[in-house]
Write an enzyme that holds these catalytic residues in place. Structure first.
Site, PDB file in Angstrom:
ATOM      1  N   GLU A 130       0.782  -1.379   0.017  1.00 54.25           N
ATOM      2  CA  GLU A 130       0.005  -0.085  -0.029  1.00 54.25           C
ATOM      3  C   GLU A 130       0.794   1.367  -0.031  1.00 54.25           C
ATOM      4  O   GLU A 130       0.381   2.191  -0.412  1.00 54.25           O
ATOM      5  CB  GLU A 130      -0.953  -0.065   1.063  1.00 54.25           C
ATOM      6  CG  GLU A 130      -1.874  -1.078   1.311  1.00 54.25           C
ATOM      7  CD  GLU A 130      -3.189  -0.935   0.500  1.00 54.25           C
ATOM      8  OE1 GLU A 130      -3.256   0.136  -0.375  1.00 54.25           O
ATOM      9  OE2 GLU A 130      -4.014  -1.875   0.504  1.00 54.25           O
TER      10      GLU A 130
ATOM     11  N   ASN B 286      -7.842   3.182  -4.907  1.00 59.33           N
ATOM     12  CA  ASN B 286      -8.153   1.540  -5.310  1.00 59.33           C
ATOM     13  C   ASN B 286      -7.222   0.855  -6.447  1.00 59.33           C
ATOM     14  O   ASN B 286      -7.586  -0.213  -7.011  1.00 59.33           O
ATOM     15  CB  ASN B 286      -9.497   1.492  -5.998  1.00 59.33           C
ATOM     16  CG  ASN B 286     -10.666   2.167  -4.696  1.00 59.33           C
ATOM     17  OD1 ASN B 286     -10.435   1.857  -3.448  1.00 59.33           O
ATOM     18  ND2 ASN B 286     -11.495   2.632  -5.161  1.00 59.33           N
TER      19      ASN B 286
ATOM     20  N   HIS C  58      -6.553  -2.781  -6.564  1.00 57.72           N
ATOM     21  CA  HIS C  58      -7.596  -3.130  -5.513  1.00 57.72           C
ATOM     22  C   HIS C  58      -8.874  -4.061  -6.361  1.00 57.72           C
ATOM     23  O   HIS C  58      -9.227  -5.148  -5.824  1.00 57.72           O
ATOM     24  CB  HIS C  58      -8.308  -2.118  -4.726  1.00 57.72           C
ATOM     25  CG  HIS C  58      -7.275  -2.105  -3.737  1.00 57.72           C
ATOM     26  ND1 HIS C  58      -6.177  -1.209  -3.734  1.00 57.72           N
ATOM     27  CD2 HIS C  58      -7.470  -2.030  -2.227  1.00 57.72           C
ATOM     28  CE1 HIS C  58      -5.560  -1.005  -2.632  1.00 57.72           C
ATOM     29  NE2 HIS C  58      -6.279  -1.546  -1.711  1.00 57.72           N
TER      30      HIS C  58
ATOM     31  N   HIS D 217      -9.061  -7.710  -5.292  1.00 55.80           N
ATOM     32  CA  HIS D 217     -10.099  -8.460  -4.596  1.00 55.80           C
ATOM     33  C   HIS D 217     -10.422  -9.602  -5.399  1.00 55.80           C
ATOM     34  O   HIS D 217     -11.106 -10.539  -4.672  1.00 55.80           O
ATOM     35  CB  HIS D 217     -11.341  -7.152  -4.493  1.00 55.80           C
ATOM     36  CG  HIS D 217     -11.280  -6.487  -3.310  1.00 55.80           C
ATOM     37  ND1 HIS D 217     -12.038  -5.260  -3.489  1.00 55.80           N
ATOM     38  CD2 HIS D 217     -10.622  -6.482  -2.285  1.00 55.80           C
ATOM     39  CE1 HIS D 217     -11.846  -4.349  -2.255  1.00 55.80           C
ATOM     40  NE2 HIS D 217     -10.840  -5.130  -1.419  1.00 55.80           N
TER      41      HIS D 217
END
Ligand code: GLY
Length: 371
Positions: free
Chosen positions: A187, A247, A250, A254
């Site tokens: 991150e 995001n 992401h 995900h």
């Protein structure tokens, strides 16, 4: 070493993020001025409690605050309806009134769950984030996203509820194992990739000592990350636009987490690392970015031991990955919003990704992963 303080500018809901070593012992002195009463309820988990709970409570007592605590099981499974209910019951039994400060002491699971409980209890009570993982220090503790998981997916139930302050004590990173530090580090890389190419360059030179425990490097990286996040949240608190850049990686990530059952097989940060590579490779495929930007990212992740491609432990099914992406909460009118890039530090949002190109990239990466 001094403390770095960054303000998340949200008008009367503005709050400071304090970053530095030794902050757990100063928790009371830093939290007390933000309190309406003199009682605090510390929520933590059974991994963090033996390490840090006593120190935080001692410092609250020294500041004239009466602490209570509730300890939940460690792990992602705690972020569910059942534990939300037991936490709310514990809060009500502790007679939490609006004057009691709720303190989330732990990683992203504790921060998200406690923040959500604080958001809905009595229609909103004050809370503080004391993140103890790199991932929660640079991302989840800042910006007010709170929530729980359901069988339909992660974070699908939640609320925006900003903390009154965030205390990121970088000493707490010492008790994380290397895999957890690396997962959180993904991150950190994200902020360089979004809009800060010089920071990405700094990370290329300094990441190894940051991972190995250098306090200066850690404080700098956490501060740059929080400053970037604070700026984006101040500009777009409820993700109407620019906040969606956070995001990056992401939507892909995900899908990988869903496919691996949100288990230890792939940690969130590991999925994000692979997802960011996918975003850069897709950008290159679409002629938006130079292929070597993806190469530079892959080399950086490889040098540290973070995954940069699909692990060969399992067979990856492209159709299933695509359908997980369709289930992501960033889907609008049936179209997935992607974060792509024109280069390192030049990311942007788009809903115009030809599905054939996306499928081709996933198929290519699945082939590369074959054992
Ligand atoms: N973790 C993404 C955000 O806070 O918006």
């Amino acid at each position: 070493m001094t403390t770095t303080t960054i303000i998340v500018e949200l008008g009367e809901r503005s709050y400071p993020i304090h970053i530095g070593p030794g902050l757990l012992d100063r928790a009371g002195e830093l939290i007390a001025p933000a309190m309406r009463g003199n009682r605090a309820l510390v929520v933590t988990d059974d991994r963090v409690a033996p390490l840090y709970l006593e120190r935080v409570e001692r410092s609250l007592v020294a500041a004239g605050v009466t602490p209570m605590h509730t300890v939940l099981p460690a792990g992602e499974k705690t972020k569910d309806f059942g534990h939300l209910q037991s936490l709310l019951d514990a809060m009500l039994e502790a007679r939490t009134e609006r004057g009691v400060m709720v303190v989330a002491l732990g990683g992203g699971v504790i921060g998200d769950l406690t923040g959500f409980a604080a958001a809905i209890l009595l229609r909103g009570v004050d809370f503080v984030q004391i993140p103890t993982t790199l991932l929660s220090q640079v991302d989840s503790s800042v910006g007010g996203k709170t929530g729980i998981n359901t069988r339909h997916g992660k974070n699908l139930i939640g609320a925006f509820h900003q903390p009154r302050l965030v205390l990121a004590d970088i000493d707490t990173l010492d008790t994380l194992d290397r895999r957890q530090v690396l997962a959180g580090y993904a991150e950190v890389v994200k902020y360089g990739l979004i809009d800060d190419a010089p920071f990405f360059g700094w990370l290329e030179t300094n990441a190894a000592r940051l991972i190995d425990g250098d306090l200066d490097a850690r404080r700098h990286a956490v501060a740059v990350s929080c400053r970037a996040k604070a700026r984006i949240v101040a500009a777009d608190e409820r993700e109407g636009g620019v906040r969606a850049l956070l995001n990056l990686g992401h939507t892909f990530g995900h899908a990988l987490e869903a496919e691996t059952g949100f288990s230890d097989e792939m940690l969130h940060g590991e999925a994000v690392a692979i997802g960011m590579v996918m975003a850069f490779r897709l950008s290159a495929r679409l002629g938006l970015a130079a292929p070597d930007d993806a190469g530079r990212l892959v080399r950086h992740l490889d040098a540290l031991g973070l995954p940069s491609g699909l692990p060969g432990r399992r067979e990856w099914d492209v159709d299933r990955l695509l359908s997980h992406m369709q289930g992501d909460k960033k889907v609008k009118d049936g179209k997935v919003t992607f974060v792509l890039a024109r280069g390192i530090g030049q990311s942007f949002l788009t809903r115009d990704v030809p599905e054939a190109e996306l499928a081709a990239l996933l198929a290519e990466m699945a082939r590369e992963s074959a054992p």
